[in-house]
Design a protein around this motif. Structure first.
Motif, PDB file in Angstrom:
ATOM      1  N   ILE A 454       0.869  -1.227   0.059  1.00 37.50           N
ATOM      2  CA  ILE A 454      -0.057  -0.194   0.023  1.00 37.50           C
ATOM      3  C   ILE A 454       0.980   1.183   0.227  1.00 37.50           C
ATOM      4  CG2 ILE A 454      -2.008  -1.288   1.266  1.00 37.50           C
ATOM      5  CD1 ILE A 454      -1.090   0.103   3.687  1.00 37.50           C
ATOM      6  N   LYS A 455       2.057   0.912  -0.244  1.00 39.88           N
ATOM      7  CA  LYS A 455       3.271   2.166  -0.493  1.00 39.88           C
ATOM      8  C   LYS A 455       3.481   3.025   0.763  1.00 39.88           C
ATOM      9  CE  LYS A 455       2.183   2.390  -5.460  1.00 39.88           C
ATOM     10  NZ  LYS A 455       1.738   2.954  -6.458  1.00 39.88           N
ATOM     11  N   LYS A 456       3.407   2.341   1.773  1.00 36.24           N
ATOM     12  CA  LYS A 456       3.644   3.084   3.006  1.00 36.24           C
ATOM     13  C   LYS A 456       5.178   2.866   3.463  1.00 36.24           C
ATOM     14  CE  LYS A 456      -0.558   4.412   3.871  1.00 36.24           C
ATOM     15  NZ  LYS A 456      -1.064   5.792   3.637  1.00 36.24           N
ATOM     16  N   VAL A 457       5.527   3.835   4.243  1.00 34.69           N
ATOM     17  CA  VAL A 457       7.056   3.509   4.656  1.00 34.69           C
ATOM     18  C   VAL A 457       6.837   2.960   6.163  1.00 34.69           C
ATOM     19  CG1 VAL A 457       9.071   4.669   5.449  1.00 34.69           C
ATOM     20  CG2 VAL A 457       7.899   5.698   3.497  1.00 34.69           C
ATOM     21  N   PRO A 458       7.203   1.604   6.373  1.00 37.77           N
ATOM     22  CA  PRO A 458       6.974   0.880   7.755  1.00 37.77           C
ATOM     23  C   PRO A 458       8.328   1.085   8.773  1.00 37.77           C
ATOM     24  CG  PRO A 458       7.504  -0.683   6.195  1.00 37.77           C
ATOM     25  CD  PRO A 458       7.699   0.929   5.255  1.00 37.77           C
ATOM     26  N   VAL A 459       7.900   1.339  10.007  1.00 35.46           N
ATOM     27  CA  VAL A 459       8.909   1.253  10.785  1.00 35.46           C
ATOM     28  C   VAL A 459       8.364   0.422  11.999  1.00 35.46           C
ATOM     29  CG1 VAL A 459      10.073   2.716  12.655  1.00 35.46           C
ATOM     30  CG2 VAL A 459       9.680   3.742  10.447  1.00 35.46           C
ATOM     31  N   VAL A 460       9.203  -0.593  12.458  1.00 37.74           N
ATOM     32  CA  VAL A 460       8.811  -1.391  13.711  1.00 37.74           C
ATOM     33  C   VAL A 460       9.272  -0.702  14.807  1.00 37.74           C
ATOM     34  CG1 VAL A 460       9.127  -3.655  14.552  1.00 37.74           C
ATOM     35  CG2 VAL A 460       8.916  -3.371  11.867  1.00 37.74           C
ATOM     36  N   SER A 461       8.282  -0.765  15.827  1.00 40.31           N
ATOM     37  CA  SER A 461       8.196  -0.397  17.221  1.00 40.31           C
ATOM     38  C   SER A 461       8.006  -1.459  18.174  1.00 40.31           C
ATOM     39  CB  SER A 461       7.407   0.913  17.201  1.00 40.31           C
ATOM     40  OG  SER A 461       7.542   1.148  18.762  1.00 40.31           O
ATOM     41  N   GLY A 462       8.644  -1.259  19.424  1.00 38.20           N
ATOM     42  CA  GLY A 462       8.263  -2.143  20.372  1.00 38.20           C
ATOM     43  C   GLY A 462       6.974  -1.424  21.161  1.00 38.20           C
ATOM     44  N   VAL A 463       6.689  -2.212  22.166  1.00 37.79           N
ATOM     45  CA  VAL A 463       5.424  -1.593  23.015  1.00 37.79           C
ATOM     46  C   VAL A 463       5.880  -0.961  24.062  1.00 37.79           C
ATOM     47  CG1 VAL A 463       3.369  -2.274  24.383  1.00 37.79           C
ATOM     48  CG2 VAL A 463       4.094  -3.901  22.500  1.00 37.79           C
ATOM     49  N   CYS A 464       5.310   0.409  24.089  1.00 36.31           N
ATOM     50  CA  CYS A 464       5.590   1.358  25.439  1.00 36.31           C
ATOM     51  C   CYS A 464       4.414   2.307  24.779  1.00 36.31           C
ATOM     52  CB  CYS A 464       6.840   2.034  25.244  1.00 36.31           C
ATOM     53  SG  CYS A 464       7.115   2.921  23.683  1.00 36.31           S
ATOM     54  N   HIS A 465       3.796   3.159  25.801  1.00 39.28           N
ATOM     55  CA  HIS A 465       3.027   4.190  25.723  1.00 39.28           C
ATOM     56  C   HIS A 465       3.496   5.403  24.563  1.00 39.28           C
ATOM     57  CE1 HIS A 465      -0.459   6.644  26.886  1.00 39.28           C
ATOM     58  NE2 HIS A 465       0.507   7.816  26.824  1.00 39.28           N
ATOM     59  N   GLY A 466       2.645   5.349  23.585  1.00 35.33           N
ATOM     60  CA  GLY A 466       2.914   6.152  22.455  1.00 35.33           C
ATOM     61  C   GLY A 466       3.850   5.570  21.222  1.00 35.33           C
ATOM     62  N   PHE A 467       4.494   4.550  21.595  1.00 40.31           N
ATOM     63  CA  PHE A 467       5.649   3.977  20.732  1.00 40.31           C
ATOM     64  C   PHE A 467       6.645   5.002  20.268  1.00 40.31           C
ATOM     65  CE2 PHE A 467       1.164   2.609  19.481  1.00 40.31           C
ATOM     66  CZ  PHE A 467       1.122   1.638  20.267  1.00 40.31           C
ATOM     67  N   ILE A 468       7.002   5.142  18.995  1.00 41.95           N
ATOM     68  CA  ILE A 468       8.359   5.839  19.003  1.00 41.95           C
ATOM     69  C   ILE A 468       7.866   7.298  18.971  1.00 41.95           C
ATOM     70  CG2 ILE A 468      10.216   6.389  17.267  1.00 41.95           C
ATOM     71  CD1 ILE A 468      10.102   3.440  16.518  1.00 41.95           C
ATOM     72  N   GLY A 469       6.966   7.674  17.883  1.00 40.38           N
ATOM     73  CA  GLY A 469       6.425   8.988  17.383  1.00 40.38           C
ATOM     74  C   GLY A 469       5.683   9.681  18.756  1.00 40.38           C
ATOM     75  N   ASN A 470       4.806   9.221  19.272  1.00 39.99           N
ATOM     76  CA  ASN A 470       3.917  10.055  20.124  1.00 39.99           C
ATOM     77  C   ASN A 470       4.634   9.944  21.447  1.00 39.99           C
ATOM     78  OD1 ASN A 470       1.893  10.781  18.518  1.00 39.99           O
ATOM     79  ND2 ASN A 470       0.658   9.021  18.887  1.00 39.99           N
ATOM     80  N   ARG A 471       5.344   9.013  21.894  1.00 37.59           N
ATOM     81  CA  ARG A 471       6.306   9.033  22.996  1.00 37.59           C
ATOM     82  C   ARG A 471       7.212  10.176  23.194  1.00 37.59           C
ATOM     83  NH1 ARG A 471       9.925   4.184  25.812  1.00 37.59           N
ATOM     84  NH2 ARG A 471      11.438   5.626  26.951  1.00 37.59           N
ATOM     85  N   MET A 472       7.798  10.429  22.055  1.00 42.07           N
ATOM     86  CA  MET A 472       8.827  11.593  21.863  1.00 42.07           C
ATOM     87  C   MET A 472       8.209  12.898  21.735  1.00 42.07           C
ATOM     88  SD  MET A 472      11.532   9.871  19.086  1.00 42.07           S
ATOM     89  CE  MET A 472      12.461  11.431  18.790  1.00 42.07           C
TER      90      MET A 472
END
Length: 690
Positions: A454-472
């Motif tokens: 579906i032409k997305k750029v995927p990034v794999v994250s572990g489990v935490c509150h907000g993951f990568i983007g929203n946690r930062m």
């Protein structure tokens, strides 16, 4: 000849064949082979340059980026095409991009397959065509059209290529046979370098520059590319080439191109997960639960890629509204010429409304996109557990919630993961894929494959509150709010970060998202532990008096009906001053430099923690998240690349400065930053011991 470049005589025509899969990149072996073939043209009356496989030259060999060029260089190969005594015809199919298009422009004529496209995408790497493209293209297409292609970076189709003069004829049949036939009709050389200099059409040029100034704000390559293209009219051809090369080398050795090339490679690396060897499941039918803005966008993203989708909402009226929204968006896209009406309707027809849970029984992948509440999501997965096939993958589109807790409420946590789309999901490129503690490799591999399709750029994250983007993002917003309470006007905070390169300031962004969203989220958090209450005092007060942001016409800023331009409000400034006095905050002048530094340091420090905890596999993954999901300026490379540009030692010194000033709660430097400062290392080269 070599296996990569070979020749074949077809009567009086010499066919030069290139076979360098997968995209016939213009590496050294290709360049050397073409030069050798041209030197051996013998008595041929004409030559055709043809590529095997699915495309003409799709660009330079990216493995040579940053390395000293090997002779023959691309300009030397193009000079050999021009110096060939017989006319050379480029047979273009698939793509002719960047150096590939420059190669075609080194030929005397160009015949293009009707489905092919050509373009100069180099601007996305912070550079521009550096092998004569800025001097040859204007002599055919004019300065304005060349600037449009060069500064936009998007390819044009065959019809437009012929209309602008960049190509001579469209081929509807076998491209090679048609090119040979065309070549046999040409009796003379027609080198572009010998054509008259282009005419300067200033109004048309100004229109292209205005578009670029808006789309590529802050990118120095825009000015340098413009200077190079304008040189085609102001200077003789050879001097124009020299000016182009001078400007090109200036850019490619500079920090912006270095940052943008970093993201180019990082986006190709982000889908690779260490130790993941499973093959993805085959995907056919897709299910989406929830027909709101996010669910509708997810359904469109899959339908656009050719998937059949079943869209369900427990509220029948909401489902009807969702389908109407989807149809409206598709029709608007057709009206703007982005797709044909037939294709828009075809995509719409791929999305079928589902009226009960049983409709998901045949789905291979089901994505939940309902309200961001744990009890609501667990209820959805309980229903899916009853009807989904045992081998179907179930994904939650959560922005913050614990994916492991959601998975634990199902019969088979191994098939559960997070797929965090960004709104609008049919447009935004980023997809955070959240790997749960029990997620099987095949589940993750399938989600990564779906992202690609579906032409997305995927990034794999572990489990935490907000993951990568929203946690930062929490720390970034915290410092913006604190700077405002300490003395910076809201518009000053936003301007400082806008001038840094962000698409909009964090306070205007909060108004856009809705101040009540953060307000509701904080109701379930612990003040002082999960968030800094002083930073959100204003937003809480505004929500309580009915100012929820753009949707109510007033938030941190005022908004006129039908106009999203934020306008400062003296009443809000008075509230800020009152709140500061109530909480003992001494107001002062806060510089734009301090605003940017505090917000960036908060991002970097949290990013370092995410990296050291293994939530993100590599620093570049964090950069990909922020460049594609949060508007971090691409010419700065992402927060972790930006940190490496500043240096870990400098980062540590500034964090310790704020720690001494404000205390350790939010400003304790990550141990990883201390480690890198001591060793002289960088985030980009650091690897976590697993």
């Amino acid at each position: 000849m070599s296996e990569i470049v070979s020749t074949e005589s077809r009567g009086d025509c010499l066919v030069i064949r290139v076979n360098n899969p997968p995209v016939n990149a213009l590496g050294h072996a290709v360049r050397a082979g073409v030069v050798t073939a041209l030197a051996d043209i013998g008595g041929a009356r004409c030559a055709v340059l043809h590529c095997e496989g699915r495309t003409f030259f799709a660009g330079a060999d990216i493995t040579e980026f940053g390395k000293p060029p090997q002779s023959p260089s691309l300009p030397e190969m193009i000079a050999a095409l021009e110096d060939c005594p017989a006319p050379v015809i480029a047979a273009i199919h698939g793509m002719a991009l960047g150096g590939g298009l420059e190669t075609a422009l080194g030929c005397d004529y160009r015949i293009i397959d009707r489905k092919a496209r050509i373009g100069f995408p180099e601007i996305d790497l912070g550079i521009f065509p550096g092998a004569g493209g800025t001097q040859r293209a204007p002599r055919l297409a004019g300065i304005a059209a060349t600037l449009g292609m060069t500064l936009d970076g998007k390819p044009i189709d065959a019809t437009r290529a012929v209309k602008t003069g960049l190509c001579d004829e469209i081929s509807d049949g076998d491209i090679l046979e048609n090119a040979i036939e065309f070549a046999m009709q040409q009796s003379q050389k027609r080198r572009i370098r010998d054509l008259p200099s282009p005419v300067v059409d200033q109004p048309a040029i100004d229109a292209e520059l205005a578009k670029a100034a808006k789309a590529r704000r802050g990118q120095i390559a825009v000015d340098k590319a413009t200077e190079a293209v304008l040189a085609s009219a102001a200077l003789p051809f050879e001097q124009g080439l020299e000016k182009e090369r001078e400007l090109f080398l200036e850019l490619i050795g500079g920090p912006q191109s270095r940052a943008m090339r970093h993201l180019f490679f990082s986006e190709r690396l982000s889908a690779k997960v260490d130790g993941l060897n499973a093959s993805p499941k085959s995907l056919g039918l897709i299910g989406v639960v929830g027909s709101g803005t996010m669910g509708s966008g997810i359904a469109m993203a899959f339908a656009n890629a050719g998937f059949s989708v079943r869209l369900f909402d427990a509220n029948a009226d909401a489902l009807k509204a969702g389908m109407e929204r989807i149809r409206s968006l598709y029709m608007a896209s057709a009206a703007k010429g982005r797709t044909s009406e037939a294709e828009a309707l075809d995509r719409y027809d791929r999305i079928q409304p589902a009226h009960n849970w049983e409709a998901f029984s045949a789905c291979d992948l089901i994505i939940e996109a309902v309200f961001e509440r744990m009890d609501v999501k667990k209820a959805v997965f309980a229903e899916l557990d009853k009807v989904a096939r045992a081998d179907a993958i179930l994904a939650t589109n959560t922005s913050y919630l614990d994916v492991d807790s959601i998975a634990a409420a199902t019969k088979d946590p191994a098939r559960i993961l997070g797929m965090h789309f960004f709104s609008p999901a049919n447009v935004m490129r980023l997809l955070e894929i959240v790997r749960g503690a029990k997620t099987y490799d095949i589940t993750l591999a399938t989600a990564l494959d779906a992202a690609k399709r579906i032409k997305k750029v995927p990034v794999v994250s572990g489990v935490c509150h907000g993951f990568i983007g929203n946690r930062m993002l929490k720390g970034y917003g915290r410092e913006a709010g604190l700077c405002m309470m300490e003395g910076a006007a809201p518009e000053a905070v936003d301007k400082a970060l806008y001038d840094f390169g962000m698409p909009m300031g964090p306070l205007a962004m909060a108004d856009l998202a809705g101040l009540d969203i953060g307000y509701d989220n904080r109701r379930s958090m612990t003040a002082g532990e999960d968030y800094e209450p002083l930073a959100s005092l204003l937003q809480d007060r505004l929500v309580e008096i009915g100012r929820k942001g753009q949707k109510t016409g007033a938030g941190i800023y005022n908004y006129e009906p039908g106009n999203r331009t934020p306008r400062p409000d003296p009443d809000v400034n008075a509230i800020i001053e009152q709140l500061a006095a109530e909480h003992g905050v001494k107001r002062r002048d806060v510089s734009s430099e301090e605003i940017v530094e505090r917000c960036m340091l908060a991002l970097i420090n949290e990013g370092a923690a995410i990296l050291s905890e293994g939530i993100a596999q590599r620093a570049s993954d964090i950069d990909v998240v922020y460049a594609n999901g949060y508007g971090f300026p691409r010419y700065r490379g992402g927060p972790m690349f930006y940190a490496d540009e500043l240096g870990a030692g400098h980062i540590l010194e500034r964090l310790e400065n704020y720690q001494e000033k404000y205390g350790p709660k939010w400003w304790t430097p990550s141990p990883l930053i201390r480690e890198l400062a001591a060793s002289g290392g960088t985030f980009g080269h650091w690897k976590r011991d697993r």
